[in-house]
Design a protein around this motif. Structure first.
Motif, PDB file in Angstrom:
ATOM      1  N   ARG A  14      44.381 -23.692 -16.826  1.00 47.36           N
ATOM      2  CA  ARG A  14      44.505 -22.403 -16.680  1.00 47.36           C
ATOM      3  C   ARG A  14      43.637 -21.797 -17.982  1.00 47.36           C
ATOM      4  NH1 ARG A  14      47.073 -17.958 -14.584  1.00 47.36           N
ATOM      5  NH2 ARG A  14      47.862 -16.226 -15.811  1.00 47.36           N
ATOM      6  N   VAL A  15      43.093 -20.667 -17.889  1.00 46.60           N
ATOM      7  CA  VAL A  15      42.164 -20.211 -18.866  1.00 46.60           C
ATOM      8  C   VAL A  15      42.454 -18.704 -19.011  1.00 46.60           C
ATOM      9  CG1 VAL A  15      39.929 -19.776 -20.031  1.00 46.60           C
ATOM     10  CG2 VAL A  15      40.427 -22.147 -18.523  1.00 46.60           C
ATOM     11  N   ILE A  16      42.921 -18.289 -20.289  1.00 51.81           N
ATOM     12  CA  ILE A  16      43.075 -16.867 -20.494  1.00 51.81           C
ATOM     13  C   ILE A  16      42.014 -16.356 -21.364  1.00 51.81           C
ATOM     14  CG2 ILE A  16      44.683 -15.016 -21.197  1.00 51.81           C
ATOM     15  CD1 ILE A  16      46.915 -17.497 -20.643  1.00 51.81           C
ATOM     16  N   LEU A  17      41.036 -15.393 -21.039  1.00 46.26           N
ATOM     17  CA  LEU A  17      39.919 -14.996 -22.068  1.00 46.26           C
ATOM     18  C   LEU A  17      40.323 -13.567 -22.618  1.00 46.26           C
ATOM     19  CD1 LEU A  17      37.087 -15.237 -23.082  1.00 46.26           C
ATOM     20  CD2 LEU A  17      36.577 -13.791 -20.887  1.00 46.26           C
ATOM     21  N   VAL A  18      40.443 -13.533 -23.783  1.00 42.51           N
ATOM     22  CA  VAL A  18      40.756 -12.320 -24.471  1.00 42.51           C
ATOM     23  C   VAL A  18      39.216 -11.889 -25.078  1.00 42.51           C
ATOM     24  CG1 VAL A  18      42.061 -11.259 -26.387  1.00 42.51           C
ATOM     25  CG2 VAL A  18      43.019 -12.915 -25.054  1.00 42.51           C
TER      26      VAL A  18
ATOM     27  N   LEU B 249      41.253 -18.211 -25.028  1.00 44.73           N
ATOM     28  CA  LEU B 249      40.048 -18.205 -25.638  1.00 44.73           C
ATOM     29  C   LEU B 249      39.894 -16.601 -26.208  1.00 44.73           C
ATOM     30  CD1 LEU B 249      37.350 -19.563 -23.108  1.00 44.73           C
ATOM     31  CD2 LEU B 249      38.483 -20.978 -25.293  1.00 44.73           C
ATOM     32  N   HIS B 250      39.662 -16.602 -27.500  1.00 48.62           N
ATOM     33  CA  HIS B 250      39.354 -15.052 -27.956  1.00 48.62           C
ATOM     34  C   HIS B 250      37.758 -15.106 -28.387  1.00 48.62           C
ATOM     35  CE1 HIS B 250      38.296 -12.090 -30.759  1.00 48.62           C
ATOM     36  NE2 HIS B 250      39.346 -11.273 -30.304  1.00 48.62           N
ATOM     37  N   ARG B 251      37.034 -14.257 -27.618  1.00 51.39           N
ATOM     38  CA  ARG B 251      35.721 -14.220 -28.003  1.00 51.39           C
ATOM     39  C   ARG B 251      35.135 -12.862 -28.196  1.00 51.39           C
ATOM     40  NH1 ARG B 251      36.558 -18.526 -28.698  1.00 51.39           N
ATOM     41  NH2 ARG B 251      35.788 -20.280 -27.813  1.00 51.39           N
ATOM     42  N   GLY B 252      34.442 -12.539 -29.225  1.00 51.06           N
ATOM     43  CA  GLY B 252      33.864 -11.161 -29.391  1.00 51.06           C
ATOM     44  C   GLY B 252      32.398 -11.090 -28.583  1.00 51.06           C
TER      45      GLY B 252
ATOM     46  N   ARG C 244      47.508 -25.988 -29.705  1.00 51.32           N
ATOM     47  CA  ARG C 244      46.601 -27.006 -30.387  1.00 51.32           C
ATOM     48  C   ARG C 244      45.325 -25.967 -30.950  1.00 51.32           C
ATOM     49  NH1 ARG C 244      43.167 -30.905 -27.195  1.00 51.32           N
ATOM     50  NH2 ARG C 244      44.962 -30.600 -25.724  1.00 51.32           N
ATOM     51  N   ILE C 245      44.758 -26.082 -32.059  1.00 52.04           N
ATOM     52  CA  ILE C 245      43.800 -25.155 -32.568  1.00 52.04           C
ATOM     53  C   ILE C 245      42.505 -25.845 -32.349  1.00 52.04           C
ATOM     54  CG2 ILE C 245      42.812 -23.896 -34.435  1.00 52.04           C
ATOM     55  CD1 ILE C 245      45.352 -22.938 -33.401  1.00 52.04           C
ATOM     56  N   LEU C 246      41.540 -25.195 -31.508  1.00 46.37           N
ATOM     57  CA  LEU C 246      40.344 -25.902 -31.086  1.00 46.37           C
ATOM     58  C   LEU C 246      39.204 -25.229 -32.112  1.00 46.37           C
ATOM     59  CD1 LEU C 246      40.403 -26.137 -27.286  1.00 46.37           C
ATOM     60  CD2 LEU C 246      41.194 -27.751 -29.030  1.00 46.37           C
TER      61      LEU C 246
ATOM     62  N   SER D  34      41.478 -21.217 -28.966  1.00 40.02           N
ATOM     63  CA  SER D  34      40.365 -21.121 -29.622  1.00 40.02           C
ATOM     64  C   SER D  34      39.767 -19.688 -29.935  1.00 40.02           C
ATOM     65  CB  SER D  34      39.226 -21.636 -28.796  1.00 40.02           C
ATOM     66  OG  SER D  34      37.951 -21.625 -29.196  1.00 40.02           O
ATOM     67  N   GLY D  35      39.527 -19.615 -31.205  1.00 39.76           N
ATOM     68  CA  GLY D  35      39.142 -18.103 -31.780  1.00 39.76           C
ATOM     69  C   GLY D  35      39.108 -18.202 -33.225  1.00 39.76           C
ATOM     70  N   ASP D  36      38.286 -17.305 -33.806  1.00 40.08           N
ATOM     71  CA  ASP D  36      38.178 -17.215 -35.269  1.00 40.08           C
ATOM     72  C   ASP D  36      39.430 -16.659 -36.084  1.00 40.08           C
ATOM     73  OD1 ASP D  36      37.380 -16.800 -37.673  1.00 40.08           O
ATOM     74  OD2 ASP D  36      35.905 -15.188 -37.205  1.00 40.08           O
ATOM     75  N   LEU D  37      40.106 -17.311 -36.414  1.00 39.05           N
ATOM     76  CA  LEU D  37      41.429 -17.051 -37.234  1.00 39.05           C
ATOM     77  C   LEU D  37      41.385 -16.394 -38.411  1.00 39.05           C
ATOM     78  CD1 LEU D  37      43.536 -20.385 -36.545  1.00 39.05           C
ATOM     79  CD2 LEU D  37      43.622 -17.821 -35.353  1.00 39.05           C
ATOM     80  N   THR D  38      40.186 -16.295 -39.029  1.00 37.08           N
ATOM     81  CA  THR D  38      39.923 -15.491 -40.207  1.00 37.08           C
ATOM     82  C   THR D  38      39.957 -14.004 -39.814  1.00 37.08           C
ATOM     83  OG1 THR D  38      37.371 -15.319 -39.937  1.00 37.08           O
ATOM     84  CG2 THR D  38      38.556 -17.280 -41.148  1.00 37.08           C
TER      85      THR D  38
END
Length: 265
Positions: free
Chosen positions: A77-81, A53-56, A32-34, A11-15
């Motif tokens: 299992r959750v990996i937060l970037v 998860l990528h989050r700004g 899988r893209i969420l 999950s993240g903004d692929l733009t």
């Protein structure tokens, strides 16, 4: 896991090119893209075993969704970037909901390890892979040298000069506060592979290091397992040789702002 495949969602903004680079680093695992936000409960389909998860920024609303997901019978299992705009108190609030927190500027180097992809087989013993270590800080250099030796490498310490020695690879604690560090990196990259350890490793610093010829960038403080994962990937082949690069041509960044590093296991 599904068979031998990691049941992975992203999950993240692929733009955003840095997020796209992060996704590219694990694209071979068919995540899988969420989308850019976590969907409402149950709207994303089956719960994956691993969630990246990528989050700004880190919102309360998403934290609540993640908390409910973690409280379910099949918690992933959750990996937060995290990006540079996430605040310390937000990271701390989220840290209890995730397994690993990584800073975005260097996450693409090691994300495969954190989602569970094994490193390359060690067909060549690490001691057969000559590597130099350039570090002007005695204590940091000692810790990195110990890490390399414990992993089976035989590093040669060269203080703070990435040019010294015949080894095809060098791990360099880059003095990013020196105004000429990128020039020194570019010169070293002409004759050997430079693995750059960067303090204040935000997007700008990592992009500059890569444009100067660094073949990998890691943050400081550096997770020892991340460093060995990257080195094994770069040097595993019997015929592996450090690439010679023309540092006059910038390289697109592959996706630590000196955010606090938070890891929970």
């Amino acid at each position: 896991m599904i068979g031998n495949r990691i049941d992975l969602a992203f999950s993240g903004d692929l733009t955003d090119p840095w997020v796209a680079a992060l996704h590219e680093a694990i694209r071979g695992l068919s995540p899988r893209i969420l989308g850019a936000e976590l969907p409402e409960d149950g709207a994303a389909g089956p719960t994956p075993s691993v969630l990246v998860l990528h989050r700004g920024t880190l919102s309360v609303t998403e934290a609540d969704r993640l908390r409910r997901l973690r409280d379910s019978d099949r918690a992933p299992r959750v990996i937060l970037v995290v990006g540079p705009h996430a605040r310390y108190h937000q990271i701390m609030a989220w840290s209890g909901l995730v397994d690993v927190v990584l800073p975005e500027a260097t996450a693409s180097e090691t994300i495969a390890r954190h989602v569970g992809q094994p490193g390359p087989p060690r067909s060549v013993p690490p001691r057969a892979r000559p590597i130099a270590l350039a570090c002007g800080h005695w204590e940091l250099g000692r810790m990195v040298e110990d890490t390399l030796r414990e992993a089976g490498y035989a590093p040669r310490r060269a203080r703070d000069n990435p040019l010294l020695g015949p080894e095809p690879w060098v791990v360099w604690d880059v003095p990013v506060l020196d105004p000429d560090w990128s020039t020194r990196l570019a010169t070293a990259a002409q004759r050997r592979g430079v693995i750059a350890l960067l303090g204040l490793a935000d997007r700008e610093t990592v992009a500059k290091a890569r444009a100067s010829g660094a073949i990998a960038c890691l943050d400081l403080p550096c997770d020892p397992d991340d460093l060995i994962f990257v080195l094994d990937r770069l040097t595993a082949s019997r015929r592996a040789a450090a690439p010679r690069r023309d540092a006059s041509h910038p390289h697109r960044p592959r996706s630590f702002d000196r955010q606090p590093r938070v890891r929970t296991q």
